[in-house]
Design an enzyme around this catalytic site. Structure first.
Site, PDB file in Angstrom:
ATOM      1  N   SER A  17      33.537  46.128  36.026  1.00  0.00           N
ATOM      2  CA  SER A  17      34.165  46.942  34.994  1.00  0.00           C
ATOM      3  C   SER A  17      33.291  48.151  34.656  1.00  0.00           C
ATOM      4  O   SER A  17      32.908  48.902  35.547  1.00  0.00           O
ATOM      5  CB  SER A  17      34.447  46.070  33.761  1.00  0.00           C
ATOM      6  N   ASP A  21      40.258  43.143  36.224  1.00  0.00           N
ATOM      7  CA  ASP A  21      38.856  43.206  35.792  1.00  0.00           C
ATOM      8  C   ASP A  21      38.065  41.977  36.249  1.00  0.00           C
ATOM      9  O   ASP A  21      38.428  40.836  35.959  1.00  0.00           O
ATOM     10  CB  ASP A  21      38.838  43.309  34.267  1.00  0.00           C
TER      11      ASP A  21
END
Length: 256
Positions: free
Chosen positions: A37, A150
């Site tokens: 991320s 993610d």
């Protein structure tokens, strides 16, 4: 050499840029990075040769309204297209892992299989988008026959690719210190607190596997969407890392 595992954390991940700037100033060698991320974004731009303070300026200039355009999709609220365009503009549309000056591993989550997926070769931008696609908020990224989101969902401190290289001293940089004084006063704060607790749980083993953990406590006071406070977040990472210079140098001496 140091192997850096950079966690996700939304805006708090801007602190990674300060960490990297401090390591450069201390002239401590970095051999490889792994990120997820916001930590993956910091790792890629650094490995692409973009100075951390230049990345900070880029973030301050970004039109957040454009990046958070409603997607009107049952799979996610926001488009990733503008994010991908931003990456391509600064990294190159055809950028690959092999073009980076340092090895980088990005981690995403296969939404259907429920597994972590590592990327360290081939096209760079699709895995970077996937690693940053926060579930529900962003649409999953379809890549290589997978629906990816993610990587922090299952592995928010990806040390495994670094542990596989015995020449590296593994340093975890975790930007989500627990905030036990957090107040849950609204639905957004409830969602953020729930996600923080869930994601924090998957870093327990990873933290233990680090030879040194950098976790600036001051970051606990910031929200995941505090992007307008980018300079403060950068400065926290920078100053905290400078304060850890003796421990970092000792770690490298142990390598010798």
């Amino acid at each position: 050499m140091l192997g850096l595992a950079l966690s996700g954390g939304g805006a708090r991940g801007i602190a990674h840029l300060g960490v990297l700037a401090a390591l450069d100033e201390l002239q401590l060698p970095i051999g490889a990075l792994a990120g997820v991320s916001s930590g993956g974004i910091a790792a890629v731009f650094y490995a692409a040769g973009v100075p951390p303070r230049d990345v900070l300026r880029l973030l301050e200039e970004v039109n957040l309204t454009r990046l958070t355009r409603i997607a009107l999709s049952r799979y996610g609220l926001l488009h990733m297209a503008a994010v991908g365009t931003l990456f391509e503009r600064h990294l190159g549309a055809g950028a690959t892992f092999e073009q980076l000056r340092l090895p980088v591993t990005l981690v995403a989550t296969d939404l259907l299989e429920g597994t972590s997926v590592w990327f360290d070769q081939g096209p760079l931008v699709p895995p970077l988008m996937a690693s940053s696609a926060v579930p529900i908020l962003y649409r999953p990224v379809e890549y290589q026959g997978r629906q990816l989101v993610d990587g922090g969902l299952l592995n928010n401190l990806p040390v495994e690719p670094l542990l596989a290289r015995p020449e590296l001293r593994v340093v975890g940089v975790h930007c989500n210190p627990p905030n036990r004084a957090a107040q849950v006063t609204s639905l957004p704060s409830l969602i953020e607190r729930t996600l923080n607790l869930a994601i924090g749980g998957n870093t327990v083993l990873s933290k233990r596997q680090c030879q040194l953990l950098l976790e600036p406590p001051a970051l606990a006071q910031f929200r995941a969407m505090s992007y307008r406070r980018a300079p403060e977040l950068f400065d926290i990472g920078y100053r905290y890392t400078l304060s850890q210079a003796p421990a970092l140098r000792q770690l490298l001496r142990e390598e010798a």
